[in-house]
Structure formats: C-alpha cells, structure tokens
Design a protein around this motif. Sequence first.
Motif: not given
Ligand SMILES: Cc1cc2nc3c(=O)[nH]c(=O)nc-3n(C[C@H](O)[C@H](O)[C@H](O)COP(=O)(O)OP(=O)(O)OC[C@H]3O[C@@H](n4cnc5c(N)ncnc54)[C@H](O)[C@@H]3O)c2cc1C
Length: 455
Positions: A10, A14, A32-34, A55, A201, A228, A230, A239, A263, A356, A361, A366, A404
């Motif tokens: 991911g 993270a 590895l990013e889907a 978005l 993955v 990483t 969700p 997985i 949104k 979302w 993916f 959240y 984030l």
């Molecule tokens: C509508 C909305 C509004 C938000 N507003 C805010 C805000 O204003 N401020 C803020 O700080 N946060 C906000 N958030 C939350 C924030 O977006 C998340 O907390 C943060 O982006 C999560 O990061 P992450 O790395 O944990 O997960 P993700 O960003 O989900 O990263 C995980 C990655 O894993 C990949 N993946 C999934 N399955 C697989 C697989 N099988 N193989 C390989 N890759 C895979 C996904 O494609 C993704 O790129 C918001 C979220 C949403 C949806």
Amino acid sequence: MRETDVLVVGAGAAGIAAARALGQAGLRCQVLEARARPGGRAATDTATLGAPFDLGATWLHAAGRNPLRPLAEALGMAPFDHGSARESVCFDAGRRVGPEDMAAYDATWEGFHARLAALTPQPGESAAALAARAGFGPGRWDATVMHWEGPVICATPLAGMDARDYLDTLLERPDLLLPEGAGTLLARLAQGLPIACGAVVERLDWSGPRVVAEGPFGRLEAAAAIVTVPTAVLAAGAIRFTPELPPDTAQAIHDLPLGLLTKIGLRAAGADRLDLPPFAGIERRVEREEEAALTAIAWPFGHDHLMGFVGGPAAWELAGAGPEATVDFALAELAKNFGARAAAALRRDGALVSDWARDPFSRGAYSHARPGRATARGILAAPLAGGRLCFAGEACHSSLAATLGGAWETGEAAAAHAIRSLRDKEPQPLTPALAWRYAAPATDAPPLTGTTDER
Ligand SMILES: Cc1cc2nc3c(=O)[nH]c(=O)nc-3n(C[C@H](O)[C@H](O)[C@H](O)COP(=O)(O)OP(=O)(O)OC[C@H]3O[C@@H](n4cnc5c(N)ncnc54)[C@H](O)[C@@H]3O)c2cc1C
C-alpha cells in the motif's frame, strides 16, 4: 524485482512514510500498490472542477503535531489556517439562524468536548451513551452538534463508536488546508520512491524466515513486510495470510471498521455566490443525529465550487444509490436553505462525487473503534514475528487515528520495527512509550462479523 529487504503493501500515507524511512536507513524496499496511483485515501482531482478538489483527506488536522505540516512547507507549499477564515452560516427550517440562536449553537459546540472529557468512560460505553450521561440529547442544538461529531467528523454515528477511543482521538486546531490539495502533497512525497502501481497483493506468506507476497504481479520475497491496507479491506479477506493472523490481531481488524464520509463538489452556474464569502460553512439544524443532511464549505480559496459532505448511514445509502442520486440529494439539501436560488446558482452537471464505499481498495473512509474495543488500535499496531510482519495505517494510531498525520507516524513506527528486526535477529522488548499502547488485549471479543459500517 523479486527480492528486497522490506516489502510495503500500500502506497498511502503510511506506506509512503515507511518507504521513506526505510530508504533513509539504507535498506532496500519495494512498495506494492493496488491502484494506478500512490496516495491512497488522499487524492486530488484537478480536472473536473477546474481547481484542485480533494476527494479524500482535505485538512492537516492538529497541525501543531502533524508531521506532514513541515514536509508540506519544505516542498514550498503554504498551508492555510482554515480557522482564520471560517464563518458558519446555519439554517433552521429554511431560515438563516439569527445571532442569538447562533450563540446558543456555538455554546453547545464549545461545551461538547469538555463535558464529555470530564467524565470517565465506562467499559464498553459508546460515545452516544457518554454524551447522554453528559446531558446531551434534549437541547435545541444537541442533535446538530452530535450529527457533526458522529456522522460528519467521525463518519459514523456516536452509538457505533467506543467512548474512550472517541476521546483519545479528538483532534485539536489548527486545521490547515493546502491550496494544491492534500492528495497533491502525498503524490509529491511519493516521488522517487520504489512504488509498483497496479500490484494487488492477494497472499502474504510469513510462515518461513522470509515473507512472500503474491498476486497478479508475481511473487516478491523480503526479510520483513509492512501492511498498510485499510482495515475494511483486510476484514473482507482481500489478503490471505499464511499462517493466519493471531486471533487478537484478526479481532482488532474487525473491531476497527471504516465509517463513510462522501465528498461532493458542485460548481457555480453563474455569478451568484449565494451571498457567501469564501470558506463560509453551510449547515442546517437537524432534529436527529442520524438525519441525512449536507454540510458544505463555500468557494474554497475563491474557487467557483462548493465542497459538500455527507457522512454516516446517509452516505452509505447514497453510495448504493449512485453519484447522480448523491448530487440530487446535495442540491435538494441546499434548496432547503436557499430555496430556488440554489438550483439556479449551482450546476447539476460536471459535479464530483467521491466513491470510497465501493472502491475495493478502501471500502469506506476511515476507522473508529467499536464500543468496548478501544485497545484494538494498539493491538493492530503491535509488530508480529519480532517485527517481520507489521501493520500500519490510520487505524493503528492511538490519538491521530483517521488522519494523514496519524497514518504517516504509524508508517514510520512500522519501518522502525522492521529495521530492528533486520538488524537484531533477537526480537527487542517494546519501548515503555509503545508498551502501554499494546498492553491490554481484547478479552470479550465478539465473533468476527461485519466488515464495515455498511448497512
Ligand atoms: C472523504 C475522506 C475525508 C478525509 N478527510 C481527512 C482530512 O481532512 N484530514 C486527514 O488527515 N485525513 C482525512 N481522511 C483520512 C485519511 O485520508 C486517511 O486517514 C489516510 O489517507 C489513511 O492513510 P493509510 O496509509 O492508512 O491508508 P490508505 O491511504 O488507504 O493507503 C492504503 C493503500 O493500500 C492500497 N491497497 C489496498 N489493498 C491493497 C492490496 N490488496 N494490495 C496492494 N495495495 C493495496 C490502497 O490502494 C491504498 O493506496 C479522510 C478520508 C476520507 C475518505
């Protein structure tokens, strides 16, 4: 590449943070990013509305301790303090709320966190039960404040989330906005990293001395892996782990479902700006916390679009109905406040609606902890197999969950565990600072059902 030191599943906040930390430590890594792009739940659309529109993640919350603020500034971006321009315009049954009533609304808001935080949550208590104990419910503005705190900010009703976790993950101001978009920031932070896009993955084998990831991309072997993805995606079984994850970890994944926030970007049709200055918040009073309602921010940075939000059960329902129904809902909501003027001022075509919920993916927006499951975040973040398998992502953070900045810090923490596991073959004890987070396992775990909040 078929072999590396650490593989990262991911490329969201993270995964990007982990890859940067591993690179800085001189280790080889492969992300590895889907999806076809990095950034995960941070994605900026620059084409549809003629201006950047996030978005997903939008604000850098709790900016005083948000690791992304200095990184954005180092890239020459200029985060803007939204609080300095925020002005709320609230409507009640089609009428703009007057100054006296608005002061009562503000007072209810201001008291909410303080009155809840003054109480000690009972084991298993929901945030809704805590709010009721604090005396919220019957007041004129109570449901409106609870609608904001539950479905909009936490993306789920207060009844569905643990009171302790709710208090632990409250976010303080300032909230900063990036003119270029938060997704743009993540895309820039990902530049130059070893990220393979379109690499889904499907299996992760951590039974031997090496961790092996498999999917349509083939097979990749490493000394350690950081996952990483969700929690809703993991809970859906996307997985397959060999051996299966320890019961506490598997349970923690199910105890941290994703709520939904959708949104909606609506573009102005002409010159009418509804008498609203840039950044004005548009709200309406609701009778019930779970009422389907739209909140919006007018003309961010002077652009000609509104940024709308709908969260919780209403967002799941609209996700099922599709983007056109969501735009109709948003316009109908605005018509409740502005009458026929809303339809004339805003275009129905060319709108932008995030999805979302149906995205395989993410499967939601959240995480929150189910009532009684406040310890799940620490359990999920605890390294497995001496750091050879680590989970990271927003759901793993004890105080900046759902952000984030929180995701970023867990990526860095997981990288530190992986680095240690590679350098010291003997597993290290947890530092005292981390140990408290991982101390208390869930004891009265419910069966593994329900993968998201989806109804
Ligand atoms: C509508 C909305 C509004 C938000 N507003 C805010 C805000 O204003 N401020 C803020 O700080 N946060 C906000 N958030 C939350 C924030 O977006 C998340 O907390 C943060 O982006 C999560 O990061 P992450 O790395 O944990 O997960 P993700 O960003 O989900 O990263 C995980 C990655 O894993 C990949 N993946 C999934 N399955 C697989 C697989 N099988 N193989 C390989 N890759 C895979 C996904 O494609 C993704 O790129 C918001 C979220 C949403 C949806």
